[in-house]
Design a protein around this motif. Structure first.
Motif, PDB file in Angstrom:
ATOM      1  N   MET A   1       0.842  -1.197   0.000  1.00 55.95           N
ATOM      2  CA  MET A   1       0.000   0.000   0.000  1.00 55.95           C
ATOM      3  C   MET A   1       0.871   1.238   0.000  1.00 55.95           C
ATOM      4  SD  MET A   1      -2.796   1.139   2.860  1.00 55.95           S
ATOM      5  CE  MET A   1      -1.588   1.221   4.137  1.00 55.95           C
ATOM      6  N   SER A   2       0.690   2.070  -0.913  1.00 52.56           N
ATOM      7  CA  SER A   2       1.483   3.301  -0.995  1.00 52.56           C
ATOM      8  C   SER A   2       0.789   4.412  -0.243  1.00 52.56           C
ATOM      9  CB  SER A   2       1.665   3.706  -2.467  1.00 52.56           C
ATOM     10  OG  SER A   2       2.296   4.966  -2.556  1.00 52.56           O
ATOM     11  N   THR A   3       1.509   5.086   0.618  1.00 52.27           N
ATOM     12  CA  THR A   3       0.942   6.182   1.393  1.00 52.27           C
ATOM     13  C   THR A   3       1.622   7.505   1.091  1.00 52.27           C
ATOM     14  OG1 THR A   3       2.467   5.710   3.196  1.00 52.27           O
ATOM     15  CG2 THR A   3       0.320   4.632   3.272  1.00 52.27           C
ATOM     16  N   GLY A   4       2.499   7.508   0.086  1.00 50.18           N
ATOM     17  CA  GLY A   4       3.294   8.703  -0.174  1.00 50.18           C
ATOM     18  C   GLY A   4       2.540   9.791  -0.913  1.00 50.18           C
ATOM     19  N   LYS A   5       1.667   9.467  -1.863  1.00 52.76           N
ATOM     20  CA  LYS A   5       1.052  10.471  -2.715  1.00 52.76           C
ATOM     21  C   LYS A   5      -0.421  10.703  -2.396  1.00 52.76           C
ATOM     22  CE  LYS A   5       4.218   9.522  -6.567  1.00 52.76           C
ATOM     23  NZ  LYS A   5       4.332   9.137  -7.990  1.00 52.76           N
ATOM     24  N   LYS A   6      -1.075   9.759  -1.776  1.00 59.25           N
ATOM     25  CA  LYS A   6      -2.498   9.896  -1.505  1.00 59.25           C
ATOM     26  C   LYS A   6      -2.731  10.561  -0.152  1.00 59.25           C
ATOM     27  CE  LYS A   6      -3.833   5.903  -4.300  1.00 59.25           C
ATOM     28  NZ  LYS A   6      -4.522   4.595  -4.317  1.00 59.25           N
ATOM     29  N   ASN A   7      -3.864  11.253  -0.060  1.00 59.51           N
ATOM     30  CA  ASN A   7      -4.223  11.916   1.187  1.00 59.51           C
ATOM     31  C   ASN A   7      -5.180  11.026   1.970  1.00 59.51           C
ATOM     32  OD1 ASN A   7      -5.198  13.557   3.237  1.00 59.51           O
ATOM     33  ND2 ASN A   7      -5.184  15.401   1.970  1.00 59.51           N
ATOM     34  N   TYR A   8      -4.723  10.535   3.099  1.00 63.68           N
ATOM     35  CA  TYR A   8      -5.530   9.626   3.896  1.00 63.68           C
ATOM     36  C   TYR A   8      -6.001  10.296   5.191  1.00 63.68           C
ATOM     37  CZ  TYR A   8      -3.832   5.924   0.801  1.00 63.68           C
ATOM     38  OH  TYR A   8      -3.543   5.142  -0.288  1.00 63.68           O
ATOM     39  N   THR A   9      -6.137  11.618   5.164  1.00 62.70           N
ATOM     40  CA  THR A   9      -6.512  12.347   6.375  1.00 62.70           C
ATOM     41  C   THR A   9      -7.815  11.846   6.974  1.00 62.70           C
ATOM     42  OG1 THR A   9      -5.392  14.341   5.548  1.00 62.70           O
ATOM     43  CG2 THR A   9      -6.987  14.631   7.329  1.00 62.70           C
ATOM     44  N   LEU A  10      -8.848  11.668   6.135  1.00 62.84           N
ATOM     45  CA  LEU A  10     -10.146  11.221   6.641  1.00 62.84           C
ATOM     46  C   LEU A  10     -10.041   9.829   7.245  1.00 62.84           C
ATOM     47  CD1 LEU A  10     -13.092  11.836   7.055  1.00 62.84           C
ATOM     48  CD2 LEU A  10     -13.585  10.948   4.762  1.00 62.84           C
ATOM     49  N   ALA A  11      -9.302   8.950   6.584  1.00 64.28           N
ATOM     50  CA  ALA A  11      -9.116   7.594   7.106  1.00 64.28           C
ATOM     51  C   ALA A  11      -8.408   7.632   8.459  1.00 64.28           C
ATOM     52  CB  ALA A  11      -8.314   6.751   6.115  1.00 64.28           C
ATOM     53  N   ILE A  12      -7.429   8.505   8.593  1.00 61.94           N
ATOM     54  CA  ILE A  12      -6.696   8.635   9.861  1.00 61.94           C
ATOM     55  C   ILE A  12      -7.630   9.133  10.960  1.00 61.94           C
ATOM     56  CG2 ILE A  12      -4.917   9.979  11.046  1.00 61.94           C
ATOM     57  CD1 ILE A  12      -3.276   9.864   8.454  1.00 61.94           C
ATOM     58  N   ILE A  13      -8.460  10.126  10.629  1.00 61.90           N
ATOM     59  CA  ILE A  13      -9.408  10.665  11.613  1.00 61.90           C
ATOM     60  C   ILE A  13     -10.376   9.575  12.085  1.00 61.90           C
ATOM     61  CG2 ILE A  13     -11.342  12.263  11.930  1.00 61.90           C
ATOM     62  CD1 ILE A  13      -9.873  14.215  10.072  1.00 61.90           C
ATOM     63  N   VAL A  14     -10.878   8.783  11.139  1.00 61.56           N
ATOM     64  CA  VAL A  14     -11.800   7.703  11.493  1.00 61.56           C
ATOM     65  C   VAL A  14     -11.116   6.705  12.424  1.00 61.56           C
ATOM     66  CG1 VAL A  14     -13.072   5.715  10.601  1.00 61.56           C
ATOM     67  CG2 VAL A  14     -13.214   7.915   9.428  1.00 61.56           C
ATOM     68  N   MET A  15      -9.863   6.351  12.135  1.00 65.63           N
ATOM     69  CA  MET A  15      -9.136   5.406  12.973  1.00 65.63           C
ATOM     70  C   MET A  15      -8.928   5.956  14.387  1.00 65.63           C
ATOM     71  SD  MET A  15      -8.699   2.671  11.244  1.00 65.63           S
ATOM     72  CE  MET A  15     -10.068   2.894  10.095  1.00 65.63           C
ATOM     73  N   ILE A  16      -8.634   7.252  14.477  1.00 69.49           N
ATOM     74  CA  ILE A  16      -8.425   7.870  15.785  1.00 69.49           C
ATOM     75  C   ILE A  16      -9.730   7.906  16.572  1.00 69.49           C
ATOM     76  CG2 ILE A  16      -7.870  10.054  16.939  1.00 69.49           C
ATOM     77  CD1 ILE A  16      -5.760  10.531  14.783  1.00 69.49           C
ATOM     78  N   LEU A  17     -10.856   8.171  15.888  1.00 69.24           N
ATOM     79  CA  LEU A  17     -12.163   8.151  16.554  1.00 69.24           C
ATOM     80  C   LEU A  17     -12.484   6.753  17.084  1.00 69.24           C
ATOM     81  CD1 LEU A  17     -14.286  10.412  14.172  1.00 69.24           C
ATOM     82  CD2 LEU A  17     -13.418  10.983  16.443  1.00 69.24           C
ATOM     83  N   LEU A  18     -12.126   5.736  16.305  1.00 71.55           N
ATOM     84  CA  LEU A  18     -12.344   4.361  16.754  1.00 71.55           C
ATOM     85  C   LEU A  18     -11.479   4.053  17.972  1.00 71.55           C
ATOM     86  CD1 LEU A  18     -12.555   2.379  13.382  1.00 71.55           C
ATOM     87  CD2 LEU A  18     -14.420   3.065  14.901  1.00 71.55           C
ATOM     88  N   PHE A  19     -10.271   4.622  18.014  1.00 75.18           N
ATOM     89  CA  PHE A  19      -9.406   4.474  19.177  1.00 75.18           C
ATOM     90  C   PHE A  19     -10.130   4.962  20.436  1.00 75.18           C
ATOM     91  CE2 PHE A  19      -4.718   3.843  18.164  1.00 75.18           C
ATOM     92  CZ  PHE A  19      -4.493   3.021  19.265  1.00 75.18           C
ATOM     93  N   GLY A  20     -10.826   6.098  20.299  1.00 75.04           N
ATOM     94  CA  GLY A  20     -11.560   6.647  21.432  1.00 75.04           C
ATOM     95  C   GLY A  20     -12.722   5.769  21.846  1.00 75.04           C
ATOM     96  N   MET A  21     -13.407   5.175  20.878  1.00 73.42           N
ATOM     97  CA  MET A  21     -14.534   4.294  21.189  1.00 73.42           C
ATOM     98  C   MET A  21     -14.085   3.091  22.011  1.00 73.42           C
ATOM     99  SD  MET A  21     -16.576   4.294  17.572  1.00 73.42           S
ATOM    100  CE  MET A  21     -17.671   3.009  18.128  1.00 73.42           C
ATOM    101  N   ILE A  22     -12.907   2.567  21.667  1.00 74.84           N
ATOM    102  CA  ILE A  22     -12.371   1.419  22.392  1.00 74.84           C
ATOM    103  C   ILE A  22     -12.250   1.737  23.868  1.00 74.84           C
ATOM    104  CG2 ILE A  22     -10.308  -0.020  22.699  1.00 74.84           C
ATOM    105  CD1 ILE A  22      -9.814   0.350  19.652  1.00 74.84           C
TER     106      ILE A  22
END
Length: 430
Positions: A1-22
């Motif tokens: 999976m390449s993470t260098g050119k794509k913007n994954y900001t929304l995906a990161i935010i969702v993952m962090i929100l899930l961290f809080g739910m845990i």
């Protein structure tokens, strides 16, 4: 999976929100232990069965969830996890409408189901955050940011429980309904958000069905095996320190005639608040300080604090600034031992991200399956505190039980210095 050119900001935010739910759902089990103890008039160890049920679910679900992640990907696994979490909290809510032993049993069932959800969410968010950051120090930094939100939600749920249950002696499950409704709403909203969000999948996930049976696996890597043991111990240490601390202060650890329960809960909550402070600090330093150095430092400091708590005279008291929820910060006179144990929150705060980062470094295509095995060992959060409480019963002394914590911290120091080295670099991981 390449993470260098794509913007994954929304995906990161969702993952962090899930961290809080845990953390929100998991930490709810701890104050609920006091509610169960008083509503059903059971022993202390029975009051902790909700915590045990929540964590033992990791041992059962860890590997199957890892396989699910490897076969169906991050988004599908996250959606299933959120749906299961909704069901688990729903069952706990139903328990509040029942009476007697049936209510107790139904609540434990709900905690067990919720544990499945927490396990699956952990399996999704940890490797995903690490990958989106590109691993290494950046991966450690992003995990610390997620951990910071995790601590914030964990601290919030403890304070909110105190708001809704002002008198623990007369507490009942139904008094915590507002928190359960909040959790249900969060799960429902998260399901919709995840469903509409693009979550990048690892190539090893996308092509998994086409791959032949592997000769190797995560367990082929020594540093991962020792890392899994380290996470078992770490979660037990993180949960055990405030768990026994609160019990000690409630049962004679404080030199007050009344109000011990409130002070004890406040002191324990401050431990979780310091975990938030530590994770924010870890997030700021994560890109500059290696996970190995960070884990080494906090293990050494933690050992010093716990040994001091064991050997110092409890008659020595200090004024500890504690967070009292809506009342803000205030000073409480507590034994110096309690103050040292509260400070351990600064150390345990960054251990999770550091251990995970070190354990999966260099695993490549085995990362998803490794995450499942890793999460199975989170059951240490339900097992080690039981062992520590058993030591309390045997010794008749709360502080003596912290030798269990000392032994755990010694292993974590060993892992940081020696066990985290990848000695299996000859195994192909592409």
């Amino acid at each position: 999976m390449s993470t260098g050119k794509k913007n994954y900001t929304l995906a990161i935010i969702v993952m962090i929100l899930l961290f809080g739910m845990i953390s929100f759902v998991t930490n709810l089990a701890s104050p609920m232990g006091d509610v169960l103890k008083n509503q059903f008039n059971v022993a202390n160890w029975m009051g902790t069965l909700g915590v045990f049920a929540n964590f033992i679910a990791y041992a059962i679900m860890g590997i199957p969830a890892g396989n699910l992640l490897q076969k169906r990907g991050y988004k599908f696994t996250a959606l299933v996890a959120v749906a299961v979490g909704f069901c688990g909290v729903g069952v706990q809510t139903i328990a509040g409408l029942l009476d007697g032993n049936l209510a107790f049993g139904v609540y434990l069932l709900g905690a067990f189901i919720a544990g499945f959800s927490m396990c699956m969410l952990n399996i999704v968010v940890n490797p995903m955050l690490n990958k989106l950051a590109g691993g290494g120090n950046k991966g450690n930094q992003l995990l610390q940011i997620g951990g910071s939100f995790n601590s914030l939600m964990g601290t919030a749920v403890i304070f909110l429980t105190g708001v809704f249950v002002p008198s623990i002696v007369n507490a009942e499950i139904k008094q915590v309904f507002p928190l359960m409704f909040i959790a249900l709403a969060i799960f429902a909203l998260a399901f919709i958000v995840i469903l509409m969000t693009y979550i990048p999948e690892s190539e090893s996930v996308v092509k998994n069905s086409e791959q032949p049976k592997e000769q190797y696996g995560p367990m082929s890597f020594r540093h991962f095996v020792l890392g899994a043991v380290a996470i078992f111990i770490y979660v037990g240490v993180e949960v055990g320190i405030p768990n026994v601390l609160q019990k000690w202060l409630q049962n004679g650890g404080l030199s007050v005639e009344s109000g011990a329960e409130g002070i004890a809960a406040t002191v324990a909550a401050t431990y979780w608040l310091l975990m938030l402070v530590g994770r924010l600090t870890g997030a700021a330093l994560g890109a500059k300080v290696s996970a190995k150095s960070m884990l080494t430092a906090v293990s050494v400091i933690g050992l010093g604090l716990v040994l001091g708590a064991i050997f110092l005279d409890p008659a020595i008291s200090v004024n500890l600034p504690v967070f009292k929820g809506t009342a803000g910060f205030g000073m409480e006179n507590v034994p110096i031992n309690a103050a040292l144990l509260v400070l351990c929150g600064l150390c345990t705060s960054v251990m999770w991200g550091g251990i995970f980062n070190l354990a999966v470094e260099g695993l490549g295509k085995y990362t998803e399956k490794a995450s499942g095995i890793f999460m199975a060992l989170v059951c240490g959060g339900g097992i080690l505190p039981l062992l520590q409480n058993y030591v309390v019963d045997l010794a008749g002394n709360y502080l003596v039980s912290y030798w269990v914590i000392v032994a755990g911290l010694v292993f974590l120091l060993y892992y940081a210095l020696v066990g985290s080295k990848n000695v299996n670099k000859d195994i192909p991981t592409e």
